[in-house]
Design a protein around this motif. Structure first.
Motif, PDB file in Angstrom:
ATOM      1  N   SER A  84      -9.217   8.681  -5.295  1.00  0.00           N
ATOM      2  CA  SER A  84      -8.469   9.327  -4.223  1.00  0.00           C
ATOM      3  C   SER A  84      -8.306  10.822  -4.486  1.00  0.00           C
ATOM      4  O   SER A  84      -8.489  11.654  -3.598  1.00  0.00           O
ATOM      5  CB  SER A  84      -7.107   8.642  -4.083  1.00  0.00           C
TER       6      SER A  84
ATOM      7  N   CYS B 227       0.837  -1.193   0.000  1.00  0.00           N
ATOM      8  CA  CYS B 227       0.000   0.000   0.000  1.00  0.00           C
ATOM      9  C   CYS B 227       0.876   1.248   0.000  1.00  0.00           C
ATOM     10  O   CYS B 227       1.815   1.364   0.791  1.00  0.00           O
ATOM     11  CB  CYS B 227      -0.896  -0.009   1.232  1.00  0.00           C
TER      12      CYS B 227
ATOM     13  N   ARG C  81      -7.130   2.549   1.599  1.00  0.00           N
ATOM     14  CA  ARG C  81      -6.747   3.254   0.381  1.00  0.00           C
ATOM     15  C   ARG C  81      -6.963   2.369  -0.846  1.00  0.00           C
ATOM     16  O   ARG C  81      -6.693   1.186  -0.820  1.00  0.00           O
ATOM     17  CB  ARG C  81      -5.285   3.670   0.448  1.00  0.00           C
TER      18      ARG C  81
ATOM     19  N   GLY D 136      -0.127   4.022   0.945  1.00  0.00           N
ATOM     20  CA  GLY D 136      -0.518   4.825   2.093  1.00  0.00           C
ATOM     21  C   GLY D 136       0.114   4.367   3.391  1.00  0.00           C
ATOM     22  O   GLY D 136       0.751   5.142   4.094  1.00  0.00           O
TER      23      GLY D 136
END
Ligand SMILES: [Zn+2]
Length: 118
Positions: free
Chosen positions: A99, A70, A89, A72
């Protein structure tokens, strides 16, 4: 590809596939591997050739569930839709578009403006 999940059978099959190509089958083993399943146990001496084959096979393995990490949170649990199970995410092109749009809506809300559709 269907693969046996019996670990002893898997080890035996791997050794049978690799052993004929060992350039030095009489070499002193560098290790041994013992696998036990239920009441069955298999111990295999690991020649240098078998060690290299095992290392190559294991390093080439990619888990079917591995979809990267990820961006994020760095988590490794992305579902089939590239949605991070840990932080939520979304990834991929659609995830990036969603996003960015969500960030735009948050900025507009913070500025007191109603959301607009681009
Ligand atoms: Zn995440």
């Amino acid at each position: 590809m269907s693969v046996s999940v019996d670990p002893i059978a898997v080890l035996r099959e791997f050794v049978a596939r690799v052993t004929p190509y060992d350039p030095d089958p009489g070499a002193v083993p560098v290790a041994s591997v013992t696998v036990s399943a239920g009441s069955d146990t298999e111990t295999v001496p690991i020649t240098p050739h078998l060690a290299r084959a095992l290392a190559q096979a294991l390093s080439a393995y990619r888990d079917p569930a591995d979809r990267g990490s990820c961006a994020g949170c760095g988590g490794r649990r992305l579902d089939d839709n590239l949605h991070c199970v840990d932080c939520g995410r979304l990834h991929g092109i659609l995830g990036e578009v969603i996003s960015r749009q969500a960030a735009r809506v948050r900025e507009q809300a913070a500025e007191g403006r109603p959301g607009t559709v681009p």
